[in-house]
Design an enzyme around this catalytic site. Structure first.
Site, mmCIF file in Angstrom:
data_model
loop_
_atom_site.group_PDB
_atom_site.id
_atom_site.type_symbol
_atom_site.label_atom_id
_atom_site.label_comp_id
_atom_site.label_asym_id
_atom_site.label_seq_id
_atom_site.Cartn_x
_atom_site.Cartn_y
_atom_site.Cartn_z
ATOM 1 N N ASP A 94 0.814 -1.142 0.281
ATOM 2 C CA ASP A 94 0.156 0.114 0.039
ATOM 3 C C ASP A 94 0.705 1.118 -0.130
ATOM 4 O OD1 ASP A 94 1.016 -0.422 2.589
ATOM 5 O OD2 ASP A 94 -1.060 -0.681 3.488
ATOM 6 N N ASN A 163 -7.671 -2.926 13.984
ATOM 7 C CA ASN A 163 -9.138 -3.361 13.665
ATOM 8 C C ASN A 163 -9.001 -4.508 13.002
ATOM 9 O OD1 ASN A 163 -8.116 -2.160 11.410
ATOM 10 N ND2 ASN A 163 -9.616 -0.475 11.442
ATOM 11 N N HIS A 165 -7.299 -4.703 10.107
ATOM 12 C CA HIS A 165 -6.827 -4.405 8.656
ATOM 13 C C HIS A 165 -5.707 -5.039 8.176
ATOM 14 C CE1 HIS A 165 -5.060 -0.303 9.802
ATOM 15 N NE2 HIS A 165 -4.096 -1.184 9.235
ATOM 16 N N GLU A 170 -9.596 -1.974 5.030
ATOM 17 C CA GLU A 170 -10.438 -1.766 6.384
ATOM 18 C C GLU A 170 -11.439 -2.651 6.787
ATOM 19 O OE1 GLU A 170 -8.857 0.073 8.576
ATOM 20 O OE2 GLU A 170 -8.555 2.204 8.004
HETATM 21 C C1 GLP Z 1 -0.590 0.181 8.668
HETATM 22 C C2 GLP Z 1 -0.197 -0.596 7.455
HETATM 23 C C3 GLP Z 1 -0.233 -1.949 7.312
HETATM 24 C C4 GLP Z 1 0.282 -2.365 8.499
HETATM 25 C C5 GLP Z 1 -0.218 -1.891 9.957
HETATM 26 C C6 GLP Z 1 0.243 -2.325 11.171
HETATM 27 O O1 GLP Z 1 -1.690 0.542 8.815
HETATM 28 N N1 GLP Z 1 -1.042 -0.228 6.083
HETATM 29 O O2 GLP Z 1 -0.005 -2.696 6.372
HETATM 30 O O3 GLP Z 1 0.485 -3.755 8.684
HETATM 31 O O4 GLP Z 1 -0.252 -0.617 9.671
HETATM 32 O O5 GLP Z 1 1.602 -1.780 11.347
HETATM 33 P P1 GLP Z 1 2.370 -2.035 12.567
HETATM 34 O O6 GLP Z 1 3.117 -3.059 12.128
HETATM 35 O O7 GLP Z 1 3.033 -0.431 12.788
HETATM 36 O O8 GLP Z 1 1.685 -2.264 13.983
#
Ligand code: GLP
Length: 264
Positions: A94, A163, A165, A170
């Site tokens: 993303d 949540n 995702h 989402e």
């Molecule tokens: C973001 C990204 C996700 C990622 C998530 C969790 O929203 N778009 O791809 O997996 O955060 O991030 P973290 O690994 O910092 O908890």
């Protein structure tokens, strides 16, 4: 010592005639680790395995804090001349809409900083959705076509949001979705604001691989670390497969693994 738990479960889906149908029997493997270091080393081992077993490895990459130490270990391996990325093709999950690769908050910048600028990746082999594209829909289609051209993705690395995702899919996103423009939930913007100077700077939209796209990867590894993710991980692994918990779709994948420091 790594502890492997295997969960095999069958679940049922109601079709529109209200009959119960067995949809599939899924199996989600879980590796319990003691901390982030062990989690990253285990993930590293899997990435190396994929890189060493394909002439042109195709990796699906994630950003955020979960895979960060694994990237550092990959850079170390490259510096020790144990691996080369010359033939590796990558697809990132993303990117925020409106942020350029030079913007320190963009995922492109993150990838350059954490991996690409430090190894021998060929520029042409790096694929990250362009959040600055004039026509975002066309950009999503272009990205999806690139995956088709080079795919399948041999290994997709995922983190998960609080949540549930994955990428920026989402809750409520269709399991059949392809790369698309996603509107971020306020809770996601809030959670991700820790990487920005203020919440106002967190974009409201992003381009993300769809859940259908992610599920076509041959192998998926989900990295989950920290007590704050305990509740959502429980739902992902033991809850019903539901579009309200996007990562629960992994129960349907034939080769999905969770690496976590949490008891599930
Ligand atoms: C973001 C990204 C996700 C990622 C998530 C969790 O929203 N778009 O791809 O997996 O955060 O991030 P973290 O690994 O910092 O908890």
């Amino acid at each position: 010592m790594l502890k492997i738990q295997e969960f095999s479960k069958c679940y049922f889906v109601k079709n529109y005639w209200d009959f119960l149908l067995v949809a599939e029997c899924g199996m989600m493997k879980i590796i319990k680790v003691k901390d982030n270091e062990e989690l990253s080393l285990k993930a590293l081992e899997i990435v190396l395995d994929v890189m060493n077993s394909h002439e042109t490895p195709v990796l699906g990459l994630a950003t955020g804090s979960s895979p960060q130490l694994m990237y550092r270990y990959l850079v170390d391996k490259y510096r020790q001349k144990e691996i080369s990325f010359a033939n590796t093709i990558t697809f990132n999950l993303d990117e925020y809409v409106g942020l350029s690769p030079e913007n320190a908050f963009s995922y492109h910048y993150y990838m350059n900083e954490n991996l690409f600028d430090k190894v021998d990746m060929a520029e042409d082999n790096i694929h990250i959705p362009n959040g600055l594209a004039e026509n975002l829909k066309m950009e999503c289609n272009r990205f999806e076509a690139e995956i088709k051209k080079h795919g399948p993705i041999h290994l997709q690395i995922l983190g998960v949001g609080l949540n549930g995702h994955i990428g920026f899919n989402e809750p409520g996103t269709s399991f059949e979705s392809r790369t698309h423009i996603a509107t971020l939930e306020e809770s996601t913007r809030q959670a991700n604001s820790r990487f920005f100077s203020s919440i106002d700077e967190v974009p409201k939209e992003a381009l993300t691989m769809g859940i259908g796209t992610i599920m076509e990867a041959e192998q998926i590894v989900l990295l989950v670390q920290g007590e704050h993710k305990k509740a959502i991980l429980h739902e992902i692994v033991h809850g019903e497969v539901s579009e309200q918990v996007p990562a629960s779709v992994l129960q349907l994948h034939p080769n999905a693994l969770v690496i976590t420091d949490l008891d599930v």
